[in-house]
Each structure stands twice: as structure tokens, then as C-alpha cells.
Design an enzyme around this catalytic site. Structure first.
Site, PDB file in Angstrom:
ATOM      1  N   PRO A  15       0.824  -1.214   0.000  1.00 25.19           N
ATOM      2  CA  PRO A  15       0.000   0.000   0.000  1.00 25.19           C
ATOM      3  C   PRO A  15       0.857   1.262   0.000  1.00 25.19           C
ATOM      4  O   PRO A  15       0.378   2.345  -0.316  1.00 25.19           O
ATOM      5  CB  PRO A  15      -0.839  -0.121   1.285  1.00 25.19           C
ATOM      6  CG  PRO A  15      -0.188  -1.154   2.100  1.00 25.19           C
ATOM      7  CD  PRO A  15       0.600  -2.028   1.186  1.00 25.19           C
TER       8      PRO A  15
ATOM      9  N   GLU B 195       2.365  -7.046   8.301  1.00 26.11           N
ATOM     10  CA  GLU B 195       2.705  -5.619   8.170  1.00 26.11           C
ATOM     11  C   GLU B 195       3.691  -5.403   7.029  1.00 26.11           C
ATOM     12  O   GLU B 195       4.250  -4.326   6.874  1.00 26.11           O
ATOM     13  CB  GLU B 195       3.319  -5.121   9.485  1.00 26.11           C
ATOM     14  CG  GLU B 195       2.343  -5.152  10.654  1.00 26.11           C
ATOM     15  CD  GLU B 195       1.071  -4.393  10.351  1.00 26.11           C
ATOM     16  OE1 GLU B 195      -0.009  -4.958  10.563  1.00 26.11           O
ATOM     17  OE2 GLU B 195       1.165  -3.247   9.871  1.00 26.11           O
TER      18      GLU B 195
ATOM     19  N   ARG C 248      -2.632  -9.425 -20.662  1.00 23.29           N
ATOM     20  CA  ARG C 248      -3.590  -9.129 -21.732  1.00 23.29           C
ATOM     21  C   ARG C 248      -2.950  -8.251 -22.813  1.00 23.29           C
ATOM     22  O   ARG C 248      -3.455  -8.188 -23.937  1.00 23.29           O
ATOM     23  CB  ARG C 248      -4.845  -8.469 -21.199  1.00 23.29           C
ATOM     24  CG  ARG C 248      -4.655  -7.061 -20.677  1.00 23.29           C
ATOM     25  CD  ARG C 248      -5.949  -6.514 -20.095  1.00 23.29           C
ATOM     26  NE  ARG C 248      -6.924  -6.214 -21.117  1.00 23.29           N
ATOM     27  CZ  ARG C 248      -6.947  -5.092 -21.844  1.00 23.29           C
ATOM     28  NH1 ARG C 248      -5.981  -4.178 -21.664  1.00 23.29           N
ATOM     29  NH2 ARG C 248      -7.873  -4.880 -22.754  1.00 23.29           N
TER      30      ARG C 248
ATOM     31  N   ASP D 175      -7.962   0.647 -25.149  1.00 22.93           N
ATOM     32  CA  ASP D 175      -8.314   0.537 -23.735  1.00 22.93           C
ATOM     33  C   ASP D 175      -8.641   1.904 -23.150  1.00 22.93           C
ATOM     34  O   ASP D 175      -8.159   2.923 -23.631  1.00 22.93           O
ATOM     35  CB  ASP D 175      -7.087   0.036 -22.946  1.00 22.93           C
ATOM     36  CG  ASP D 175      -6.953  -1.468 -23.012  1.00 22.93           C
ATOM     37  OD1 ASP D 175      -7.943  -2.139 -23.317  1.00 22.93           O
ATOM     38  OD2 ASP D 175      -5.848  -1.956 -22.766  1.00 22.93           O
TER      39      ASP D 175
HETATM   40  N1  JA8 Z   1      -3.140  -2.135  -1.658  1.00 24.54           N
HETATM   41  C1  JA8 Z   1      -2.358  -3.110  -1.049  1.00 24.54           C
HETATM   42  N2  JA8 Z   1      -2.499  -3.571   0.201  1.00 24.54           N
HETATM   43  C2  JA8 Z   1      -1.549  -4.533   0.543  1.00 24.54           C
HETATM   44  C3  JA8 Z   1      -1.423  -5.166   1.772  1.00 24.54           C
HETATM   45  C4  JA8 Z   1      -0.403  -6.073   1.939  1.00 24.54           C
HETATM   46 BR1  JA8 Z   1      -0.217  -6.939   3.623  1.00 24.54          BR
HETATM   47  C5  JA8 Z   1       0.499  -6.380   0.936  1.00 24.54           C
HETATM   48  C6  JA8 Z   1       0.379  -5.747  -0.281  1.00 24.54           C
HETATM   49  C7  JA8 Z   1      -0.652  -4.817  -0.463  1.00 24.54           C
HETATM   50  S1  JA8 Z   1      -1.024  -3.862  -1.875  1.00 24.54           S
END
Ligand code: JA8
Length: 240
Positions: free
Chosen positions: A86, A113, A155, A170
Site C-alpha cells: 500500500p 505488516e 492481456r 483501452d
Molecule cells: N493495496 C495493497 N495492500 C496490501 C497489503 C499487503 Br499486507 C500487501 C500488499 C498490499 S497492496
């Protein structure tokens, strides 16, 4: 292209062997390897995580296990290492297009985490490492993000889509969202297909589609309009 995925939940990646992507694998357009991170543990509990230095909630994935796994999976062949997180840079259609030119992609799926930062740091000396996010929300692990990114990339590979023009048209390929699409019947629940699409006037149809794409982009993603290069909109677009 060869794609490898390292994960503690190999079964999460099973959808990659279904439908379009599954056919691409069977046709030899892409190779897929899915690897269980726990194969590189050496303790009876097959531990892949530990408490975070500095305290705080949750667990962090251990660098030793990831190092042994990635050394084995990467081998000596160059590859782009992708770590979904994230906290990563946004994964966009442009990212998918760039990665579609790669010979190899290796995805490291974090959980908890996340993965000890030293794993990314250590492999950054060996080749390209991308920490990427598929959106501003937090998943439970990287596996779902890998499903999304692999589909978006594969794709685009030659021969995967029946009609290569589809990929060229696209959403985002010209910087805009795609406009609405229609098929038979011409009238459905009192809603009719726009007459212009049945007119046979290809110039008018192209103009109408462009106007609907501009309209939708302005309404839903004005940031994309702001990001267009100066010459992307012609006079007719500006008149819209
Ligand atoms: N939007 C995302 N959330 C997460 C949570 C974790 Br735990 C690992 C990778 C990602 S990509």
C-alpha cells in the site's frame, strides 16, 4: 514472458490459470511459476514472520526466508522484482504497458505488516525493484494485487487478446476513460441505443465516442484531463 510469484498462499494465484490467462499459458505466450515461501523455511513451525523492531502492531516477514526464496526463484536470469505494498507507487496502465515488454517478472507477496525493508534494499543492487500499489486501500496481502497486475500485463502481450485493437483502445490508452458501449437489442426496457451508433457515419461515430470519453473523464477523473500532454486535445475536443 516468464512470471514467478512467491507467496504463503499459492492457492490464491489459481485464478491465473483460468480463462484468458490460462489459455495464454497453455499457448506458451507466458510461463507462470507459483512458489510457496514456506519451502524456504527450516524450522518445524515454518515461521515466515516475527515481531517488529521498535514495537507496534502486527508482524513483519523475515528477511532470511525471503532472501533464500528470491535467490532461488530469481537465479541468474535478469528480472524485474515487484513488491505489492500500500506504500508503493501507483500501478497504472502505463506501468502495465512498460512491464509487458519485460522478459521476466517476479512478484513477492507480502502479508502481515509487510516484508522486512532490507529485502527490497538488498535486491535493488541486483536489478529493478518496484514497490507498487493498486489503489489507496489496504488489502490483507499482496496476492490479490498480483492477480490484478498480472492480468493487466498479460492481456497486453501479443496473441493474448483475440483482437489486438482492443488493447490499443483501452481506457487510459489515450489518456481518457472509455465511453459507454452498446449492443443488441436496439431498445431494451425503454432505453434505446444512441442513433449515431447505427448511422453508419464513421466520422460522426468517432466524434460521438470521443465526446462521451471526454465527458466521462471530466466527470469521473478530471485528474486525467489535467495530466494530458498539451497536444492531446484537438480543436474539436476543446469545443466539447
Ligand atoms: N493495496 C495493497 N495492500 C496490501 C497489503 C499487503 Br499486507 C500487501 C500488499 C498490499 S497492496
Amino acid at each position: 514472458m516468464r512470471i514467478d510469484v512467491v507467496t504463503i498462499f499459492p492457492g490464491y494465484l489459481a485464478p491465473l490459470r483460468e480463462a484468458l490467462l490460462g489459455r495464454a499459458i497453455e499457448a506458451g505466450l507466458v510461463e507462470l511459476g507459483v512458489h510457496d515461501l514456506r519451502d524456504w523455511t527450516h524450522d518445524v513451525h515454518q515461521a515466515v514472520d516475527d515481531s517488529p523492531y521498535g514495537g507496534g502492531p502486527g508482524m513483519v516477514m523475515r528477511p532470511q526466508v525471503w532472501g533464500e526464496a528470491l535467490d532461488a526463484v530469481l537465479g541468474e536470469e535478469p528480472a524485474r522484482l515487484v513488491v505489492p505494498t500500500p506504500a508503493g507507487r501507483p500501478f497504472t496502465q502505463a506501468t502495465a504497458q512498460a512491464w509487458a515488454a519485460e522478459e521476466r517478472l517476479v512478484f513477492a507477496c507480502g502479508r502481515y505488516e509487510g516484508i522486512d525493508q532490507r529485502v527490497v534494499d538488498a535486491y535493488a543492487d541486483r536489478g529493478p525493484v518496484d514497490e507498487v500499489s493498486i489503489g489507496d486501500y489496504v488489502l490483507v496481502g499482496g496476492e490479490v494485487a498480483v492477480l490484478v497486475m498480472v492480468e493487466a500485463v498479460v492481456r497486453l502481450l501479443p496473441g493474448v487478446l483475440g483482437n489486438p485493437v482492443s488493447a490499443q483502445e483501452d481506457s487510459f490508452s489515450d489518456g481518457l476513460l472509455e465511453g459507454p458501449a452498446y449492443t443488441r437489442p436496439v431498445s431494451w426496457r425503454g432505453l434505446d441505443v444512441p442513433d449515431v451508433l447505427r448511422s453508419g457515419n464513421h466520422a460522426a461515430i468517432a466524434r460521438w465516442r470521443r465526446d462521451r470519453a471526454l465527458e466521462r473523464t471530466a466527470a469521473r477523473r478530471p485528474d486525467l484531463l489535467d495530466a494530458l500532454p498539451p497536444d492531446a486535445l484537438d480543436r474539436a475536443d476543446r469545443a466539447f
